[in-house]
Design a protein around this motif. Structure first.
Motif, PDB file in Angstrom:
ATOM      1  N   TRP A 241      75.711  47.805  10.976  1.00 10.44           N
ATOM      2  CA  TRP A 241      74.289  47.521  10.776  1.00 10.44           C
ATOM      3  C   TRP A 241      73.944  46.099  11.201  1.00 10.44           C
ATOM      4  N   ASP A 242      74.836  45.161  10.879  1.00  9.48           N
ATOM      5  CA  ASP A 242      74.605  43.779  11.308  1.00  9.48           C
ATOM      6  C   ASP A 242      74.532  43.695  12.830  1.00  9.48           C
ATOM      7  N   HIS A 243      75.447  44.397  13.501  1.00  6.53           N
ATOM      8  CA  HIS A 243      75.432  44.352  14.967  1.00  6.53           C
ATOM      9  C   HIS A 243      74.195  45.058  15.518  1.00  6.53           C
ATOM     10  N   ARG A 244      73.826  46.195  14.935  1.00  8.11           N
ATOM     11  CA  ARG A 244      72.645  46.905  15.429  1.00  8.11           C
ATOM     12  C   ARG A 244      71.417  46.014  15.371  1.00  8.11           C
ATOM     13  N   GLN A 245      71.285  45.260  14.287  1.00 13.35           N
ATOM     14  CA  GLN A 245      70.135  44.373  14.142  1.00 13.35           C
ATOM     15  C   GLN A 245      70.227  43.177  15.082  1.00 13.35           C
ATOM     16  N   GLU A 246      71.405  42.565  15.138  1.00 10.21           N
ATOM     17  CA  GLU A 246      71.565  41.376  15.978  1.00 10.21           C
ATOM     18  C   GLU A 246      71.365  41.697  17.452  1.00 10.21           C
ATOM     19  N   ALA A 247      71.907  42.835  17.900  1.00 13.02           N
ATOM     20  CA  ALA A 247      71.812  43.211  19.314  1.00 13.02           C
ATOM     21  C   ALA A 247      70.522  43.957  19.631  1.00 13.02           C
TER      22      ALA A 247
ATOM     23  N   VAL B  41      76.882  62.265  25.690  1.00  9.63           N
ATOM     24  CA  VAL B  41      76.261  60.951  25.634  1.00  9.63           C
ATOM     25  C   VAL B  41      77.312  59.923  26.062  1.00  9.63           C
ATOM     26  N   VAL B  42      76.858  58.888  26.771  1.00 12.00           N
ATOM     27  CA  VAL B  42      77.768  57.874  27.293  1.00 12.00           C
ATOM     28  C   VAL B  42      77.133  56.503  27.083  1.00 12.00           C
ATOM     29  N   HIS B  43      77.989  55.477  27.064  1.00 12.42           N
ATOM     30  CA  HIS B  43      77.558  54.095  26.828  1.00 12.42           C
ATOM     31  C   HIS B  43      77.055  53.885  25.395  1.00 12.42           C
ATOM     32  N   VAL B  44      77.812  54.414  24.436  1.00 16.54           N
ATOM     33  CA  VAL B  44      77.575  54.099  23.031  1.00 16.54           C
ATOM     34  C   VAL B  44      78.814  53.395  22.481  1.00 16.54           C
ATOM     35  N   GLY B  45      78.593  52.448  21.581  1.00 13.98           N
ATOM     36  CA  GLY B  45      79.688  51.727  20.964  1.00 13.98           C
ATOM     37  C   GLY B  45      80.236  52.468  19.750  1.00 13.98           C
ATOM     38  N   PHE B  46      81.328  51.950  19.226  1.00 12.88           N
ATOM     39  CA  PHE B  46      81.977  52.552  18.062  1.00 12.88           C
ATOM     40  C   PHE B  46      81.019  52.623  16.873  1.00 12.88           C
ATOM     41  N   HIS B  47      80.274  51.564  16.626  1.00  8.26           N
ATOM     42  CA  HIS B  47      79.380  51.555  15.470  1.00  8.26           C
ATOM     43  C   HIS B  47      78.319  52.648  15.579  1.00  8.26           C
ATOM     44  N   GLU B  48      77.798  52.867  16.787  1.00 12.00           N
ATOM     45  CA  GLU B  48      76.809  53.929  16.984  1.00 12.00           C
ATOM     46  C   GLU B  48      77.442  55.299  16.783  1.00 12.00           C
TER      47      GLU B  48
ATOM     48  N   ILE C  42      81.960  46.890  19.544  1.00 12.28           N
ATOM     49  CA  ILE C  42      80.584  46.677  20.024  1.00 12.28           C
ATOM     50  C   ILE C  42      80.425  46.977  21.507  1.00 12.28           C
ATOM     51  N   ARG C  43      81.518  47.256  22.214  1.00 12.44           N
ATOM     52  CA  ARG C  43      81.439  47.403  23.662  1.00 12.44           C
ATOM     53  C   ARG C  43      80.750  48.706  24.059  1.00 12.44           C
ATOM     54  N   ARG C  44      79.865  48.605  25.067  1.00 17.14           N
ATOM     55  CA  ARG C  44      79.141  49.774  25.569  1.00 17.14           C
ATOM     56  C   ARG C  44      79.111  49.836  27.086  1.00 17.14           C
ATOM     57  N   GLN C  45      79.678  48.837  27.762  1.00 14.18           N
ATOM     58  CA  GLN C  45      79.595  48.852  29.222  1.00 14.18           C
ATOM     59  C   GLN C  45      80.586  49.843  29.831  1.00 14.18           C
ATOM     60  N   ILE C  46      81.626  50.204  29.065  1.00 15.43           N
ATOM     61  CA  ILE C  46      82.572  51.199  29.571  1.00 15.43           C
ATOM     62  C   ILE C  46      82.005  52.593  29.314  1.00 15.43           C
ATOM     63  N   PHE C  47      82.622  53.602  29.893  1.00 18.05           N
ATOM     64  CA  PHE C  47      82.066  54.951  29.873  1.00 18.05           C
ATOM     65  C   PHE C  47      82.523  55.673  28.599  1.00 18.05           C
ATOM     66  N   THR C  48      81.907  55.271  27.469  1.00 14.68           N
ATOM     67  CA  THR C  48      82.350  55.717  26.168  1.00 14.68           C
ATOM     68  C   THR C  48      81.403  56.730  25.556  1.00 14.68           C
ATOM     69  N   GLY C  49      81.980  57.737  24.927  1.00 12.99           N
ATOM     70  CA  GLY C  49      81.264  58.709  24.127  1.00 12.99           C
ATOM     71  C   GLY C  49      82.119  59.027  22.904  1.00 12.99           C
ATOM     72  N   PHE C  50      81.980  60.226  22.365  1.00 11.07           N
ATOM     73  CA  PHE C  50      82.764  60.579  21.178  1.00 11.07           C
ATOM     74  C   PHE C  50      82.559  62.045  20.843  1.00 11.07           C
TER      75      PHE C  50
END
Length: 433
Positions: free
Chosen positions: A240-246, A278-285, A419-427
């Protein structure tokens, strides 16, 4: 020389050539100004990556395996990834594009000469089964995926193109039950497996359910529309802190398009395809979505059991489909399509339990921190894995559409900051049985 050794030598040469052809395509797609530009503080200039793969090839194949004189010892520090942060590399006295191309070509000529003379069937562990050469093949392909991610972050007109991915053969939804019990995690037999994949060891996993497919754009859009980014109930405190800060409001590269969403992919903006991952989401998302959906992210052990465990025999396979090498019908790999493919597009790659596309399409976040396995031993250098162990990094599995087949398998482990999202990440999601 045995026939097997000569076949291995031919395979190594072919893999080195294939990796270099990809590096060439990625760097020749843009002009020299683009090659030396800093497209994002998260990424190196493309020309740095090009010379870096040559420098690693020189260090390991030319100097170490071959015992040859240095080609350019004066640039070792410039291309040491641990000496300079990515955001600072643009300011270094790097080789210019013409110099970088000449350098990597010169190194490759010497490396191929070393390959012709190396005894791959005996001697040092570094050389046995062609490990050092396989390590360099994987290293270059990994940087090719990094360069592909840089292309996604660059501005300007599109320079890369590809055919669309295949349409799904069937609709894949729901989840499967993975029975509890032990399975063999990691490997002792994969010749080119890296140190963090070793050794093979028994792991007990309680029964769990796992999604048959990765979470799709359509499902993730529903999370956004339900106010998922505005409700701290679904987020960890750090998330949540990262979502708000970013200022996060959705996946990277998404934008509102009336009542729906569009995404910019390699310079082209189009509506998101609902049934693609979905792609380009971070771990927190990813973890927030999973909690909103009443589920969780799988552990690394759960992911690997779903991908490798054969319920008929109880053994762990190389890939979800078996021990056979990757073919184009198995997975979306190697930047053939430049985007993830819809669930059900590669039925031949499904696991025996019916879990689809565990290899390719998107790197999948797991809930696990990156650590060595019991009995881990760094090889051939600590900086490949060991220095990253700890709670700062989360493990990703499975590879993406930008990963090459040589650089992913059922045991392969990737890791990054949450927090990384530039790599081709999903889940994909899991839940307790």
């Amino acid at each position: 020389m045995t026939i097997e050794t000569e076949r291995l030598r031919d395979r190594v040469a072919a893999e080195l050539l294939r990796a270099r052809e990809r590096s060439t395509r990625l760097t020749e797609a843009v002009d020299d100004d683009d090659l030396v530009a800093q497209h994002s503080p998260l990424m190196s200039p493309l020309v740095w990556d090009l010379a870096h793969v040559g420098n690693q090839e020189e260090l390991w194949l030319v100097r170490d395996v071959g015992g040859r004189a240095a080609v350019r010892q004066d640039i070792d520090e410039l291309y040491d990834a641990f000496k300079h942060a990515r955001r600072d590399r643009r300011a270094l006295p790097l080789l210019n594009p013409a110099e970088a191309r000449r350098y990597v070509a010169q190194v490759r000529d010497k490396a191929l000469d070393v390959l012709d003379r190396a005894r791959l069937d005996q001697g040092r562990r570094l050389v046995a089964d062609g490990f050092a050469f396989g390590m360099i093949v994987q290293h270059e392909q990994q940087h090719d995926e990094t360069m592909l991610a840089t292309h996604q972050l660059r501005s300007g007109p599109p320079v890369l193109s590809a055919a669309p991915p295949p349409a799904p053969a069937s609709v894949v939804t729901g989840e499967v039950l993975v029975p509890g019990g032990p399975f063999t995690m990691g490997t002792d037999t994969e010749a080119w497996a890296l140190d963090n994949e070793r050794p093979a060891h028994q792991v007990f996993v309680a029964p769990f359910h796992i999604d048959r497919a990765a979470v799709t754009n359509g499902a993730y859009a529903a999370f956004i529309e339900a106010g998922g980014y505005d409700d701290p109930r679904w987020w960890t405190a750090a998330g949540w802190d990262h979502r708000q800060e970013a200022g996060l409001t959705g996946p990277a590269h998404w934008q509102r398009d009336g009542s729906s969403f569009a995404a910019t992919t390699f310079g082209r903006t189009a509506p998101v395809v609902a049934d693609e991952p979905v792609v380009h989401v971070g771990f927190h998302e990813a973890s927030a979505y999973a909690k909103w959906a009443g589920k969780r992210l799988p552990t690394e052990a759960e992911w690997e059991k779903a991908a490798r465990w054969d319920p008929a025999t109880g053994r762990s396979r190389r890939y979800p489909w078996g021990d056979a090498a990757v073919e184009s019908r198995h997975a979306n790999l190697g930047q053939r399509f430049l985007r993830p493919s819809a669930a059900g597009a590669f039925p031949d790659g499904a696991s025996p339990l019916g879990v689809h596309q565990l290899i390719g399409d998107v790197w999948e976040w797991t809930s696990s921190d990156f650590h060595g396995y019991p009995g881990f031993a760094a090889f051939p250098y600590r900086e490949y894995s060991e220095v990253f162990f700890g709670p700062d990094y989360k493990v990703l599995r499975g590879g993406s559409f930008g990963t090459d087949a040589s650089a992913v398998r059922g045991t392969f482990r990737n890791w990054d900051y949450p927090i990384r999202r530039q790599i081709f990440t999903g889940f994909r999601c899991a839940r307790d049985a």
